[in-house]
Scaffold this motif. Sequence first.
Motif, PDB file in Angstrom:
ATOM      1  N   TYR A  16     -25.899 -20.503 -19.460  1.00 44.63           N
ATOM      2  CA  TYR A  16     -26.948 -21.312 -20.053  1.00 44.63           C
ATOM      3  C   TYR A  16     -26.411 -22.545 -20.775  1.00 44.63           C
ATOM      4  CZ  TYR A  16     -29.145 -16.688 -19.623  1.00 44.63           C
ATOM      5  OH  TYR A  16     -29.586 -15.478 -19.173  1.00 44.63           O
ATOM      6  N   ALA A  17     -27.074 -23.670 -20.559  1.00 45.75           N
ATOM      7  CA  ALA A  17     -26.821 -24.859 -21.359  1.00 45.75           C
ATOM      8  C   ALA A  17     -27.628 -24.812 -22.651  1.00 45.75           C
ATOM      9  CB  ALA A  17     -27.194 -26.109 -20.567  1.00 45.75           C
ATOM     10  N   GLU A  18     -28.715 -24.036 -22.633  1.00 48.65           N
ATOM     11  CA  GLU A  18     -29.566 -23.859 -23.799  1.00 48.65           C
ATOM     12  C   GLU A  18     -30.317 -22.548 -23.618  1.00 48.65           C
ATOM     13  OE1 GLU A  18     -32.369 -26.946 -26.117  1.00 48.65           O
ATOM     14  OE2 GLU A  18     -33.216 -26.290 -24.201  1.00 48.65           O
ATOM     15  N   GLU A  19     -30.508 -21.788 -24.714  1.00 49.62           N
ATOM     16  CA  GLU A  19     -31.237 -20.532 -24.592  1.00 49.62           C
ATOM     17  C   GLU A  19     -31.995 -20.235 -25.868  1.00 49.62           C
ATOM     18  OE1 GLU A  19     -28.878 -16.865 -24.573  1.00 49.62           O
ATOM     19  OE2 GLU A  19     -27.106 -18.087 -24.955  1.00 49.62           O
ATOM     20  N   LEU A  20     -33.042 -19.411 -25.728  1.00 51.56           N
ATOM     21  CA  LEU A  20     -33.876 -19.023 -26.859  1.00 51.56           C
ATOM     22  C   LEU A  20     -34.413 -17.622 -26.618  1.00 51.56           C
ATOM     23  CD1 LEU A  20     -36.504 -20.946 -28.840  1.00 51.56           C
ATOM     24  CD2 LEU A  20     -37.299 -18.985 -27.500  1.00 51.56           C
ATOM     25  N   PHE A  21     -34.491 -16.856 -27.705  1.00 48.21           N
ATOM     26  CA  PHE A  21     -35.165 -15.555 -27.682  1.00 48.21           C
ATOM     27  C   PHE A  21     -36.036 -15.467 -28.923  1.00 48.21           C
ATOM     28  CE2 PHE A  21     -35.435 -11.208 -29.299  1.00 48.21           C
ATOM     29  CZ  PHE A  21     -36.050 -10.579 -28.221  1.00 48.21           C
ATOM     30  N   ALA A  22     -37.294 -15.087 -28.751  1.00 45.10           N
ATOM     31  CA  ALA A  22     -38.213 -14.995 -29.891  1.00 45.10           C
ATOM     32  C   ALA A  22     -39.072 -13.745 -29.765  1.00 45.10           C
ATOM     33  CB  ALA A  22     -39.104 -16.235 -29.961  1.00 45.10           C
ATOM     34  N   ARG A  23     -39.369 -13.158 -30.927  1.00 47.98           N
ATOM     35  CA  ARG A  23     -40.267 -12.002 -31.006  1.00 47.98           C
ATOM     36  C   ARG A  23     -41.486 -12.371 -31.832  1.00 47.98           C
ATOM     37  NH1 ARG A  23     -37.940  -6.769 -33.314  1.00 47.98           N
ATOM     38  NH2 ARG A  23     -36.827  -8.177 -34.713  1.00 47.98           N
ATOM     39  N   PHE A  24     -42.607 -11.718 -31.505  1.00 49.57           N
ATOM     40  CA  PHE A  24     -43.877 -12.026 -32.153  1.00 49.57           C
ATOM     41  C   PHE A  24     -44.668 -10.748 -32.410  1.00 49.57           C
ATOM     42  CE2 PHE A  24     -42.614 -15.354 -29.264  1.00 49.57           C
ATOM     43  CZ  PHE A  24     -42.832 -16.533 -29.954  1.00 49.57           C
ATOM     44  N   ASP A  25     -45.408 -10.747 -33.496  1.00 40.28           N
ATOM     45  CA  ASP A  25     -46.480  -9.784 -33.664  1.00 40.28           C
ATOM     46  C   ASP A  25     -47.678 -10.303 -32.888  1.00 40.28           C
ATOM     47  OD1 ASP A  25     -45.029  -8.122 -35.422  1.00 40.28           O
ATOM     48  OD2 ASP A  25     -45.535  -9.408 -37.117  1.00 40.28           O
ATOM     49  N   VAL A  26     -48.412  -9.419 -32.242  1.00 37.72           N
ATOM     50  CA  VAL A  26     -49.568  -9.822 -31.449  1.00 37.72           C
ATOM     51  C   VAL A  26     -50.804  -9.796 -32.347  1.00 37.72           C
ATOM     52  CG1 VAL A  26     -50.980  -9.339 -29.422  1.00 37.72           C
ATOM     53  CG2 VAL A  26     -48.510  -8.972 -29.335  1.00 37.72           C
ATOM     54  N   VAL A  27     -51.345 -10.979 -32.619  1.00 38.12           N
ATOM     55  CA  VAL A  27     -52.535 -11.099 -33.451  1.00 38.12           C
ATOM     56  C   VAL A  27     -53.775 -10.703 -32.662  1.00 38.12           C
ATOM     57  CG1 VAL A  27     -53.941 -12.715 -34.783  1.00 38.12           C
ATOM     58  CG2 VAL A  27     -51.451 -12.894 -34.848  1.00 38.12           C
TER      59      VAL A  27
END
Length: 235
Positions: free
Chosen positions: A213-224
Amino acid sequence: MSAPHLVTLDVWTVAAHDVPRALWRMAADRPVLPRLPGARFAKLLGTGDGRTFTVRDADPLRWAALVAWDSPADAERFETSRPVRAWAGIARERVQFRLAPRGSRGRWSGREPFGPAAARSGPPEGGDGPVASITRARLRPGRAASFWRAVPPVAAELHAVPGLRCAFGIGEAPLGFQGTFSLWDSTRALREFAHRGAAHRDVMVRTPREGWYAEELFARFDVVGVRGTLGGRTP
């Protein structure tokens, strides 16, 4: 940047004869979406089944918009915006996932759209309520073939994990910009896949070594909340 108050992911499903109209909306809405009141980050996305992350995954019948909002009121005003009204005239089905950022690491187009790492605390591990995950990566062209070979075992593993409500690929382009959205019964279910699946663990170990990867992201969320349907059901 602080975490946005709300993130929405809309997915519109169109009939085959309306694909040209959907493609036009993707072009016409691109400059409009980031300028909506309260939109601090916005992306129009194609979707796919996420099994190989190549062109053959692409689903021309489903298109998405991801927006990080300053406030829930801004997200509500989105419902009367020009893009939503236009998609309503095309789509045969729409689902909207309403998400509260729980934690994020990495960057997307050079930004931290969901706030810095561990931006917001959430319920305890395995706590009540569904959670969602968004991943996104920009591949290095010289490493893409190696990455694509590693994907199918992970995709097969993902769809066999208990607690997965839905999952699909997302991306700004069919090649080189890879992402996933997944919705889970709980944080525990998400962690079971991330840390106990052999194929996924192997990819996690190989990622820094292979330099995919040249750029990467991981995100977690609560489901509203989830509004509408995907494939005839509310996930």
